[in-house]
Design a protein around this motif. Structure first.
Motif, PDB file in Angstrom:
ATOM      1  N   GLU A  46       0.835  -1.205   0.000  1.00  0.00           N
ATOM      2  CA  GLU A  46       0.000   0.000   0.000  1.00  0.00           C
ATOM      3  C   GLU A  46       0.868   1.252   0.000  1.00  0.00           C
ATOM      4  N   PHE A  47       1.973   1.228   0.732  1.00  0.00           N
ATOM      5  CA  PHE A  47       2.868   2.384   0.753  1.00  0.00           C
ATOM      6  C   PHE A  47       3.471   2.642  -0.620  1.00  0.00           C
ATOM      7  N   LEU A  48       3.781   1.581  -1.338  1.00  0.00           N
ATOM      8  CA  LEU A  48       4.329   1.728  -2.680  1.00  0.00           C
ATOM      9  C   LEU A  48       3.277   2.137  -3.707  1.00  0.00           C
ATOM     10  N   GLY A  49       2.019   2.111  -3.320  1.00  0.00           N
ATOM     11  CA  GLY A  49       0.946   2.503  -4.226  1.00  0.00           C
ATOM     12  C   GLY A  49       0.448   1.365  -5.089  1.00  0.00           C
ATOM     13  N   LEU A  50       0.754   0.130  -4.718  1.00  0.00           N
ATOM     14  CA  LEU A  50       0.354  -1.019  -5.505  1.00  0.00           C
ATOM     15  C   LEU A  50      -0.971  -1.628  -5.061  1.00  0.00           C
ATOM     16  N   GLY A  51      -1.597  -1.059  -4.064  1.00  0.00           N
ATOM     17  CA  GLY A  51      -2.869  -1.578  -3.577  1.00  0.00           C
ATOM     18  C   GLY A  51      -4.018  -0.666  -3.948  1.00  0.00           C
ATOM     19  N   ASP A  52      -5.157  -0.932  -3.358  1.00  0.00           N
ATOM     20  CA  ASP A  52      -6.347  -0.121  -3.584  1.00  0.00           C
ATOM     21  C   ASP A  52      -6.229   1.163  -2.758  1.00  0.00           C
ATOM     22  N   SER A  53      -6.131   2.288  -3.440  1.00  0.00           N
ATOM     23  CA  SER A  53      -5.919   3.554  -2.721  1.00  0.00           C
ATOM     24  C   SER A  53      -7.192   4.085  -2.072  1.00  0.00           C
ATOM     25  N   THR A  55      -9.052   2.205   0.007  1.00  0.00           N
ATOM     26  CA  THR A  55      -9.199   1.577   1.321  1.00  0.00           C
ATOM     27  C   THR A  55      -8.375   2.343   2.350  1.00  0.00           C
ATOM     28  N   ILE A  56      -8.776   2.198   3.581  1.00  0.00           N
ATOM     29  CA  ILE A  56      -8.068   2.866   4.671  1.00  0.00           C
ATOM     30  C   ILE A  56      -7.191   1.833   5.367  1.00  0.00           C
ATOM     31  N   SER A  57      -5.899   2.042   5.303  1.00  0.00           N
ATOM     32  CA  SER A  57      -4.949   1.174   6.005  1.00  0.00           C
ATOM     33  C   SER A  57      -3.738   2.017   6.384  1.00  0.00           C
ATOM     34  N   TRP A  58      -2.892   1.447   7.213  1.00  0.00           N
ATOM     35  CA  TRP A  58      -1.704   2.181   7.634  1.00  0.00           C
ATOM     36  C   TRP A  58      -0.764   2.417   6.465  1.00  0.00           C
ATOM     37  N   GLY A  59      -0.687   1.480   5.560  1.00  0.00           N
ATOM     38  CA  GLY A  59       0.153   1.668   4.381  1.00  0.00           C
ATOM     39  C   GLY A  59      -0.361   2.783   3.485  1.00  0.00           C
ATOM     40  N   THR A  60      -1.689   2.882   3.341  1.00  0.00           N
ATOM     41  CA  THR A  60      -2.276   3.961   2.546  1.00  0.00           C
ATOM     42  C   THR A  60      -2.038   5.313   3.212  1.00  0.00           C
ATOM     43  N   MET A  61      -2.113   5.329   4.542  1.00  0.00           N
ATOM     44  CA  MET A  61      -1.841   6.573   5.258  1.00  0.00           C
ATOM     45  C   MET A  61      -0.406   7.022   5.029  1.00  0.00           C
ATOM     46  N   LEU A  62       0.520   6.073   5.047  1.00  0.00           N
ATOM     47  CA  LEU A  62       1.916   6.410   4.774  1.00  0.00           C
ATOM     48  C   LEU A  62       2.104   6.872   3.330  1.00  0.00           C
ATOM     49  N   PHE A  63       1.393   6.242   2.403  1.00  0.00           N
ATOM     50  CA  PHE A  63       1.478   6.613   0.992  1.00  0.00           C
ATOM     51  C   PHE A  63       1.033   8.053   0.784  1.00  0.00           C
ATOM     52  N   TRP A  64      -0.128   8.411   1.334  1.00  0.00           N
ATOM     53  CA  TRP A  64      -0.634   9.772   1.126  1.00  0.00           C
ATOM     54  C   TRP A  64       0.186  10.811   1.876  1.00  0.00           C
ATOM     55  N   ALA A  65       0.735  10.441   3.032  1.00  0.00           N
ATOM     56  CA  ALA A  65       1.604  11.364   3.754  1.00  0.00           C
ATOM     57  C   ALA A  65       2.894  11.623   2.969  1.00  0.00           C
ATOM     58  N   GLN A  66       3.404  10.586   2.350  1.00  0.00           N
ATOM     59  CA  GLN A  66       4.619  10.740   1.550  1.00  0.00           C
ATOM     60  C   GLN A  66       4.330  11.534   0.281  1.00  0.00           C
ATOM     61  N   PHE A  80       4.645   9.370  11.431  1.00  0.00           N
ATOM     62  CA  PHE A  80       5.028   8.736  12.688  1.00  0.00           C
ATOM     63  C   PHE A  80       3.930   7.822  13.232  1.00  0.00           C
ATOM     64  N   ALA A  81       2.673   8.262  13.195  1.00  0.00           N
ATOM     65  CA  ALA A  81       1.579   7.501  13.807  1.00  0.00           C
ATOM     66  C   ALA A  81       1.355   6.142  13.134  1.00  0.00           C
ATOM     67  N   PRO A  82       1.154   6.077  11.809  1.00  0.00           N
ATOM     68  CA  PRO A  82       0.964   4.750  11.226  1.00  0.00           C
ATOM     69  C   PRO A  82       2.214   3.882  11.279  1.00  0.00           C
ATOM     70  N   GLY A  83       3.382   4.495  11.157  1.00  0.00           N
ATOM     71  CA  GLY A  83       4.621   3.718  11.264  1.00  0.00           C
ATOM     72  C   GLY A  83       4.794   3.117  12.645  1.00  0.00           C
ATOM     73  N   LEU A  84       4.464   3.888  13.678  1.00  0.00           N
ATOM     74  CA  LEU A  84       4.537   3.390  15.045  1.00  0.00           C
ATOM     75  C   LEU A  84       3.529   2.268  15.266  1.00  0.00           C
ATOM     76  N   CYS A  85       2.324   2.415  14.734  1.00  0.00           N
ATOM     77  CA  CYS A  85       1.297   1.376  14.891  1.00  0.00           C
ATOM     78  C   CYS A  85       1.718   0.082  14.214  1.00  0.00           C
ATOM     79  N   ILE A  86       2.278   0.173  13.032  1.00  0.00           N
ATOM     80  CA  ILE A  86       2.740  -1.026  12.323  1.00  0.00           C
ATOM     81  C   ILE A  86       3.853  -1.711  13.115  1.00  0.00           C
ATOM     82  N   SER A  87       4.797  -0.934  13.594  1.00  0.00           N
ATOM     83  CA  SER A  87       5.916  -1.533  14.322  1.00  0.00           C
ATOM     84  C   SER A  87       5.468  -2.111  15.669  1.00  0.00           C
ATOM     85  N   LEU A  88       4.544  -1.445  16.355  1.00  0.00           N
ATOM     86  CA  LEU A  88       4.044  -1.975  17.629  1.00  0.00           C
ATOM     87  C   LEU A  88       3.250  -3.261  17.429  1.00  0.00           C
ATOM     88  N   LEU A  89       2.455  -3.332  16.356  1.00  0.00           N
ATOM     89  CA  LEU A  89       1.698  -4.546  16.079  1.00  0.00           C
ATOM     90  C   LEU A  89       2.631  -5.707  15.748  1.00  0.00           C
TER      91      LEU A  89
END
Length: 114
Positions: A46-53, A55-66, A80-89
């Protein structure tokens, strides 16, 4: 297991009483490892933009922030927020895996429960 076969135990009893309790740590470890890998792969794609843009996911949040240059505009919390959530999970699933492994792996048991 050989002793159970020679004593006449049924195959179901051998599987559920002899083999499965010793395989629990491997089964659970594989499950948590696969779950962690799936979560990280989905977020990465999702961060690379290869998924469905849409949908709401942490990767999509990182994609749009970038894409909106969040770091250059001082909005670092959007990354920071979605990256922290991914790493904590991922960390929590790994720690759960270690805990289950410590409880169910006969080689790691300590004390009188051995």
């Amino acid at each position: 297991m050989t002793a159970a076969v020679f004593s006449g135990d049924s195959p179901a009893r051998i599987v559920f009483r002899e083999i499965l309790p010793n395989m629990t740590s491997l089964i659970v470890g594989s499950f948590f490892g696969a779950a962690t890998a799936a979560i990280l792969a989905e977020a990465g794609l999702e961060f690379l933009g290869l998924g469905d843009s849409t949908t709401i996911s942490w990767g999509t949040m990182l994609f749009w922030a970038q894409n909106s240059n969040a770091l250059l505009t001082g909005q670092w919390i959007l990354l920071f927020a979605p990256g922290l959530c991914i790493s904590l999970l991922a960390t929590s699933l790994s720690l759960i895996n270690f805990g289950v492994d410590g409880l169910s792996n006969p080689r790691l048991r300590e004390g009188a429960n051995r």
